[in-house]
Design a protein around this motif. Structure first.
Motif, PDB file in Angstrom:
ATOM      1  N   LEU A  67       0.873  -1.176   0.000  1.00  0.00           N
ATOM      2  CA  LEU A  67       0.000   0.000   0.000  1.00  0.00           C
ATOM      3  C   LEU A  67       0.901   1.214   0.000  1.00  0.00           C
ATOM      4  CD1 LEU A  67      -2.211  -1.315   2.948  1.00  0.00           C
ATOM      5  CD2 LEU A  67      -2.382  -1.925   0.513  1.00  0.00           C
ATOM      6  N   VAL A  68       0.927   1.952  -1.103  1.00  0.00           N
ATOM      7  CA  VAL A  68       1.961   2.964  -1.272  1.00  0.00           C
ATOM      8  C   VAL A  68       1.398   4.290  -1.769  1.00  0.00           C
ATOM      9  CG1 VAL A  68       2.486   2.105  -3.600  1.00  0.00           C
ATOM     10  CG2 VAL A  68       4.196   3.449  -2.366  1.00  0.00           C
ATOM     11  N   SER A  69       1.949   5.374  -1.242  1.00  0.00           N
ATOM     12  CA  SER A  69       1.671   6.715  -1.758  1.00  0.00           C
ATOM     13  C   SER A  69       2.767   7.059  -2.755  1.00  0.00           C
ATOM     14  CB  SER A  69       1.671   7.748  -0.621  1.00  0.00           C
ATOM     15  OG  SER A  69       0.678   7.475   0.320  1.00  0.00           O
ATOM     16  N   LEU A  76       8.483   1.055 -12.125  1.00  0.00           N
ATOM     17  CA  LEU A  76       7.900   0.562 -10.873  1.00  0.00           C
ATOM     18  C   LEU A  76       6.723  -0.358 -11.183  1.00  0.00           C
ATOM     19  CD1 LEU A  76       7.120   2.603  -7.666  1.00  0.00           C
ATOM     20  CD2 LEU A  76       5.400   1.096  -8.636  1.00  0.00           C
ATOM     21  N   PHE A  77       5.813   0.113 -12.011  1.00  0.00           N
ATOM     22  CA  PHE A  77       4.620  -0.679 -12.317  1.00  0.00           C
ATOM     23  C   PHE A  77       4.964  -1.950 -13.091  1.00  0.00           C
ATOM     24  CE2 PHE A  77       2.911   3.530 -11.478  1.00  0.00           C
ATOM     25  CZ  PHE A  77       1.808   3.239 -10.702  1.00  0.00           C
ATOM     26  N   GLU A  78       5.921  -1.867 -13.991  1.00  0.00           N
ATOM     27  CA  GLU A  78       6.334  -3.047 -14.749  1.00  0.00           C
ATOM     28  C   GLU A  78       6.982  -4.087 -13.845  1.00  0.00           C
ATOM     29  OE1 GLU A  78       8.796  -1.250 -17.662  1.00  0.00           O
ATOM     30  OE2 GLU A  78       7.106  -0.542 -18.887  1.00  0.00           O
ATOM     31  N   THR A  79       7.739  -3.610 -12.847  1.00  0.00           N
ATOM     32  CA  THR A  79       8.346  -4.531 -11.882  1.00  0.00           C
ATOM     33  C   THR A  79       7.269  -5.256 -11.088  1.00  0.00           C
ATOM     34  OG1 THR A  79      10.356  -3.209 -11.656  1.00  0.00           O
ATOM     35  CG2 THR A  79       9.822  -4.693  -9.843  1.00  0.00           C
ATOM     36  N   MET A  80       6.268  -4.527 -10.666  1.00  0.00           N
ATOM     37  CA  MET A  80       5.184  -5.151  -9.915  1.00  0.00           C
ATOM     38  C   MET A  80       4.440  -6.164 -10.784  1.00  0.00           C
ATOM     39  SD  MET A  80       5.730  -3.660  -7.120  1.00  0.00           S
ATOM     40  CE  MET A  80       4.361  -4.255  -6.146  1.00  0.00           C
ATOM     41  N   GLU A  81       4.185  -5.806 -12.015  1.00  0.00           N
ATOM     42  CA  GLU A  81       3.455  -6.686 -12.925  1.00  0.00           C
ATOM     43  C   GLU A  81       4.233  -7.982 -13.196  1.00  0.00           C
ATOM     44  OE1 GLU A  81       0.721  -5.449 -16.565  1.00  0.00           O
ATOM     45  OE2 GLU A  81       2.851  -5.400 -17.107  1.00  0.00           O
ATOM     46  N   ARG A  82       5.540  -7.856 -13.407  1.00  0.00           N
ATOM     47  CA  ARG A  82       6.370  -9.036 -13.660  1.00  0.00           C
ATOM     48  C   ARG A  82       6.387  -9.996 -12.482  1.00  0.00           C
ATOM     49  NH1 ARG A  82      10.073  -5.333 -15.816  1.00  0.00           N
ATOM     50  NH2 ARG A  82      11.295  -5.456 -13.885  1.00  0.00           N
ATOM     51  N   ASN A  83       6.146  -9.488 -11.309  1.00  0.00           N
ATOM     52  CA  ASN A  83       6.212 -10.311 -10.103  1.00  0.00           C
ATOM     53  C   ASN A  83       4.829 -10.660  -9.550  1.00  0.00           C
ATOM     54  OD1 ASN A  83       9.226 -10.608  -9.100  1.00  0.00           O
ATOM     55  ND2 ASN A  83       9.028  -8.574 -10.023  1.00  0.00           N
ATOM     56  N   ASN A  84       3.855 -10.670 -10.445  1.00  0.00           N
ATOM     57  CA  ASN A  84       2.505 -11.190 -10.154  1.00  0.00           C
ATOM     58  C   ASN A  84       1.689 -10.307  -9.214  1.00  0.00           C
ATOM     59  OD1 ASN A  84       3.170 -13.480 -11.719  1.00  0.00           O
ATOM     60  ND2 ASN A  84       4.059 -14.494  -9.939  1.00  0.00           N
ATOM     61  N   TYR A  85       1.923  -9.001  -9.273  1.00  0.00           N
ATOM     62  CA  TYR A  85       1.097  -8.065  -8.510  1.00  0.00           C
ATOM     63  C   TYR A  85       0.055  -7.430  -9.422  1.00  0.00           C
ATOM     64  CZ  TYR A  85       4.230  -8.184  -4.453  1.00  0.00           C
ATOM     65  OH  TYR A  85       4.955  -8.580  -3.357  1.00  0.00           O
ATOM     66  N   VAL A  86      -1.144  -7.319  -8.891  1.00  0.00           N
ATOM     67  CA  VAL A  86      -2.219  -6.604  -9.584  1.00  0.00           C
ATOM     68  C   VAL A  86      -2.526  -5.324  -8.802  1.00  0.00           C
ATOM     69  CG1 VAL A  86      -3.251  -8.656 -10.616  1.00  0.00           C
ATOM     70  CG2 VAL A  86      -3.957  -7.944  -8.321  1.00  0.00           C
ATOM     71  N   ILE A  87      -3.179  -4.379  -9.475  1.00  0.00           N
ATOM     72  CA  ILE A  87      -3.578  -3.122  -8.842  1.00  0.00           C
ATOM     73  C   ILE A  87      -5.047  -3.232  -8.447  1.00  0.00           C
ATOM     74  CG2 ILE A  87      -3.841  -0.631  -9.125  1.00  0.00           C
ATOM     75  CD1 ILE A  87      -1.708  -0.818 -11.366  1.00  0.00           C
ATOM     76  N   PHE A  88      -5.328  -3.223  -7.142  1.00  0.00           N
ATOM     77  CA  PHE A  88      -6.725  -3.325  -6.711  1.00  0.00           C
ATOM     78  C   PHE A  88      -7.279  -1.974  -6.262  1.00  0.00           C
ATOM     79  CE2 PHE A  88      -4.449  -3.967  -2.701  1.00  0.00           C
ATOM     80  CZ  PHE A  88      -5.188  -3.204  -1.814  1.00  0.00           C
ATOM     81  N   HIS A  89      -6.388  -0.977  -6.116  1.00  0.00           N
ATOM     82  CA  HIS A  89      -6.881   0.329  -5.677  1.00  0.00           C
ATOM     83  C   HIS A  89      -6.007   1.432  -6.238  1.00  0.00           C
ATOM     84  CE1 HIS A  89      -8.992   3.160  -3.044  1.00  0.00           C
ATOM     85  NE2 HIS A  89      -7.828   3.753  -2.904  1.00  0.00           N
ATOM     86  N   ARG A  90      -6.682   2.511  -6.638  1.00  0.00           N
ATOM     87  CA  ARG A  90      -5.979   3.721  -7.050  1.00  0.00           C
ATOM     88  C   ARG A  90      -6.881   4.920  -6.792  1.00  0.00           C
ATOM     89  NH1 ARG A  90      -4.940   6.209 -13.121  1.00  0.00           N
ATOM     90  NH2 ARG A  90      -4.006   8.146 -12.366  1.00  0.00           N
ATOM     91  N   GLU A  91      -6.323   5.966  -6.191  1.00  0.00           N
ATOM     92  CA  GLU A  91      -7.080   7.206  -6.016  1.00  0.00           C
ATOM     93  C   GLU A  91      -6.115   8.361  -5.782  1.00  0.00           C
ATOM     94  OE1 GLU A  91      -9.411   7.809  -2.475  1.00  0.00           O
ATOM     95  OE2 GLU A  91      -8.187   6.406  -1.315  1.00  0.00           O
ATOM     96  N   ALA A  92      -6.553   9.546  -6.157  1.00  0.00           N
ATOM     97  CA  ALA A  92      -5.758  10.748  -5.909  1.00  0.00           C
ATOM     98  C   ALA A  92      -5.931  11.174  -4.458  1.00  0.00           C
ATOM     99  CB  ALA A  92      -6.202  11.868  -6.835  1.00  0.00           C
ATOM    100  N   ASP A  93      -4.847  11.617  -3.852  1.00  0.00           N
ATOM    101  CA  ASP A  93      -4.911  12.131  -2.490  1.00  0.00           C
ATOM    102  C   ASP A  93      -5.484  13.545  -2.551  1.00  0.00           C
ATOM    103  OD1 ASP A  93      -4.467  13.182   0.051  1.00  0.00           O
ATOM    104  OD2 ASP A  93      -2.751  11.856   0.373  1.00  0.00           O
ATOM    105  N   ARG A  94      -6.739  13.679  -2.180  1.00  0.00           N
ATOM    106  CA  ARG A  94      -7.444  14.962  -2.333  1.00  0.00           C
ATOM    107  C   ARG A  94      -6.949  16.034  -1.373  1.00  0.00           C
ATOM    108  NH1 ARG A  94     -11.187  10.885  -2.497  1.00  0.00           N
ATOM    109  NH2 ARG A  94     -12.181  10.504  -4.501  1.00  0.00           N
ATOM    110  N   TYR A 120      -4.053  17.075  -0.958  1.00  0.00           N
ATOM    111  CA  TYR A 120      -2.971  17.867  -1.545  1.00  0.00           C
ATOM    112  C   TYR A 120      -3.203  18.111  -3.032  1.00  0.00           C
ATOM    113  CZ  TYR A 120      -0.897  16.704   2.914  1.00  0.00           C
ATOM    114  OH  TYR A 120      -0.674  16.570   4.266  1.00  0.00           O
ATOM    115  N   GLY A 121      -4.456  18.318  -3.370  1.00  0.00           N
ATOM    116  CA  GLY A 121      -4.807  18.689  -4.731  1.00  0.00           C
ATOM    117  C   GLY A 121      -4.576  17.606  -5.761  1.00  0.00           C
ATOM    118  N   GLY A 122      -4.539  16.357  -5.340  1.00  0.00           N
ATOM    119  CA  GLY A 122      -4.369  15.248  -6.279  1.00  0.00           C
ATOM    120  C   GLY A 122      -2.949  15.073  -6.780  1.00  0.00           C
ATOM    121  N   MET A 123      -1.985  15.741  -6.138  1.00  0.00           N
ATOM    122  CA  MET A 123      -0.593  15.631  -6.593  1.00  0.00           C
ATOM    123  C   MET A 123      -0.022  14.242  -6.333  1.00  0.00           C
ATOM    124  SD  MET A 123       1.186  19.245  -5.532  1.00  0.00           S
ATOM    125  CE  MET A 123       0.923  18.960  -3.770  1.00  0.00           C
ATOM    126  N   TRP A 124      -0.535  13.569  -5.311  1.00  0.00           N
ATOM    127  CA  TRP A 124      -0.065  12.239  -4.964  1.00  0.00           C
ATOM    128  C   TRP A 124      -1.126  11.215  -5.328  1.00  0.00           C
ATOM    129  CZ3 TRP A 124       1.381  13.794   0.722  1.00  0.00           C
ATOM    130  CH2 TRP A 124       2.409  14.758   0.672  1.00  0.00           C
TER     131      TRP A 124
END
Length: 230
Positions: A179-181, A192-210, A212-216
């Motif tokens: 779980l990462v910001s 980063l995302f390609e490394t996760m994908e190669r190692n059998n990780y899926v993305i189950f959640h994504r959202e902008a941190d409101r 701080y204006g969605g910068m993160w």
């Protein structure tokens, strides 16, 4: 970040409420049924609020409460008082919080949480020999956790994610959930995302941190068995 959710976690839950340190997890209530109490290990990096001297333990406290509630449901012989205890012998999971700024923290540490006064760095930063920083592999060795499985790793370290992510995999303890910001959009974003994908990780959640204006961006990665992808 152009990488989107590609896995539907039916029982996705917010852990930590409206706190800055909160994170979304996939099926946290199932952890006691798939992981023995003595094997459950969680690492949490960063204090949650970059603009405050206080530390936010809402995620860690919330996770303990979630796991205790799940144990109470699955253990018919266990009394309510036992299942809600935060004594060392009754903890449903071993939770460690890391941040070098904890050295100056004068507040109370919630029961059931172990704290360490150092932060996470990548191998490329180790050359600076900063005594208040360690790589993930060094942390595992220092705490005697080598060879164990990390159930959850929470990372909110104001940018360290971009040069520590290779060791999330190569350290020898591939976490079930990460779980990462994500701060900013560096050139190696796709790596980063390609490394996760190669190692059998899926993305189950994504959202902008409101806050701080969605910068993160908040991402939740879940490791699945290789057979899922075949």
């Amino acid at each position: 970040h152009n990488w989107q959710v590609n896995f539907d976690c039916i029982s996705e839950r917010n852990v930590g409420g409206s706190s800055e340190g909160s994170k979304w997890m996939c099926d946290p209530h199932r952890i006691p049924s798939v992981t023995k109490r003595e094997d459950c290990l969680v690492y949490s990096f960063g204090r949650g609020s970059p603009n405050s001297r206080s530390f936010d333990f809402a995620f860690e406290v919330g996770l303990l409460e979630e796991l205790n509630a799940a144990e109470a449901e699955t253990s018919q012989s266990q009394s309510q008082s036992q299942s809600s205890s935060h004594s060392k012998s009754q903890l449903p999971c071993e939770i460690h919080v890391f941040d070098h700024r904890l050295e100056d923290f004068g507040g109370e540490i919630p029961r059931g949480i172990q704290t360490h006064n150092w932060s996470l760095e990548g191998r490329e930063d180790a050359q600076y020999a900063r005594k208040e920083f360690m790589t993930l592999k060094e942390i595992l060795h220092h705490l005697g956790h080598e060879g164990r499985e990390l159930e959850v790793v929470r990372i909110d370290c104001d940018g360290c994610e971009w040069h520590t992510y290779p060791e999330w995999i190569s350290s020898g303890v591939r976490p079930r959930q990460i779980l990462v910001s994500l701060h900013g959009t560096p050139r190696n974003e796709d790596e980063l995302f390609e490394t996760m994908e190669r190692n059998n990780y899926v993305i189950f959640h994504r959202e902008a941190d409101r806050r701080y204006g969605g910068m993160w961006q908040e991402y939740g990665f879940l490791r699945l068995e290789p057979s899922f992808f075949s």
